[in-house]
Design an enzyme around this catalytic site. Structure first.
Site, PDB file in Angstrom:
ATOM      1  CG  ASN A   7      -1.873   1.238   1.344  1.00  0.00           C
ATOM      2  OD1 ASN A   7      -1.330   2.403   0.993  1.00  0.00           O
ATOM      3  ND2 ASN A   7      -2.985   0.968   1.799  1.00  0.00           N
ATOM      4  CG  ASP A 145      -4.440  -2.109   3.530  1.00  0.00           C
ATOM      5  OD1 ASP A 145      -4.759  -2.811   4.492  1.00  0.00           O
ATOM      6  OD2 ASP A 145      -4.501  -0.764   3.398  1.00  0.00           O
ATOM      7  CG  ASP A 216      -0.375  -4.092   4.235  1.00  0.00           C
ATOM      8  OD1 ASP A 216      -0.881  -3.904   3.241  1.00  0.00           O
ATOM      9  OD2 ASP A 216      -0.170  -3.577   5.155  1.00  0.00           O
ATOM     10  CG  ASP A 245       0.226   4.765   6.074  1.00  0.00           C
ATOM     11  OD1 ASP A 245       0.343   4.446   5.054  1.00  0.00           O
ATOM     12  OD2 ASP A 245      -0.948   5.087   6.554  1.00  0.00           O
ATOM     13  CG  HIS A 246       0.382   0.294   4.606  1.00  0.00           C
ATOM     14  ND1 HIS A 246      -0.518  -0.897   4.588  1.00  0.00           N
ATOM     15  CD2 HIS A 246      -0.334   1.368   4.596  1.00  0.00           C
ATOM     16  CE1 HIS A 246      -1.685  -0.550   4.953  1.00  0.00           C
ATOM     17  NE2 HIS A 246      -1.751   0.824   5.124  1.00  0.00           N
TER      18      HIS A 246
END
Length: 255
Positions: A7, A145, A216, A245-246
């Site tokens: 993501n 995600d 994820d 942020d992923h």
DNA sequence: ATGGTGGTCCAACCA
């Protein structure tokens, strides 16, 4: 076959990082979520120059999914039949005889909210879709995600988090029902370091404190799970300047 | 419960 999910929280911002990661990790397939751009804004040429085919289902500002692969994708599907949804969250395609289903599951905002009900309805539609896909494809990988942490090992502080969004019993039950179709979480087929996560909130220094969740996921049909040789989280891109942020999650298969 | 940060895009929504 090396397959990964990431993501990217806007491909407009993160395209250079995706190209960087493709160059070092060299996956056969990389699926992306939250590209946050219209399909016509998706930069296929950048991926061509990197030696990859690419395909997107995008929308403006929110959501949007894409698949990048060494060999071309066919049999493309961008939604669940009979489930009308303007939000671009699904991109299924066949690559090298493997069915790849890329998902950006709704976040759900808060338990009990309107968005939460949308999430649960969406997961029910996903269940129906995957039931049919599993009948058609022996080699199936469902990844992306999921916005669900499967169990307490996947949460930095399960007591504090409690039954809040991403961990609520109804969300976990919906995931279990999907996995009961014959899909397994390949990450758990291997020994993993404790407190391995794939997402850390930008707020409150989440990454520095390793205050994360593993949301994820890479789910595989029985024949794919049997040929899976490794699965891991690659934390490095989360350490980069201006990160998503992923971070990417990877699975390797010996087909 | 709130607020902290970040993307999109300029007020407010989403995560």
């Amino acid at each position: 076959m090396k397959i990964a999910t990431w993501n990217v929280n806007s491909l407009n911002v993160r395209l250079p990082q995706v190209l960087e990661w493709l160059g070092s990790a060299v996956p056969d397939v990389l699926v992306l979520q939250e590209i946050k751009q219209l399909t016509e804004k998706f930069d296929n040429d950048a991926f061509t120059e990197a030696g990859y085919k690419s395909l997107a289902s995008g929308q403006k500002t929110y959501n949007g999914v894409a698949v990048v692969s060494k060999t071309p994708a066919d049999g493309v599907v961008t939604g669940f039949p009979g489930f009308d949804d303007p939000q671009r969250r699904v991109l299924a395609s066949t690559i090298d005889t493997v069915r790849i289903v890329n998902l950006y599951v709704p976040n759900g905002n808060n338990v009990g909210s309107e968005k939460y009900e949308y999430k649960l309805g969406w997961l029910e539609a996903l269940h129906g879709f995957l039931q049919v896909e599993l009948k058609q494809y022996d080699k199936l990988v469902v990844l992306g995600d999921f916005n669900i942490a499967p169990d307490d090992r996947d949460v930095y502080d399960p007591v504090k988090w409690g039954d809040d969004i991403l961990c609520s019993p109804a969300e976990r039950a919906a995931l279990r029902k999907i996995m009961d179709l014959g899909l397994s979480d390949v990450f758990r087929q291997f020994d993993q370091p404790e407190a391995t996560f794939s997402w850390w909130d930008y707020r409150a220094a989440g990454f520095r404190r390793n205050a994360g969740l593993r949301i994820d996921l890479i789910l595989a049909s029985e024949s794919m799970a049997n040929s899976c040789t490794a699965s891991y989280v690659d934390r490095e891109p989360r350490t980069w300047e201006r990160p998503s942020d992923h971070t990417p999650v990877v699975a390797e298969f010996d087909l």
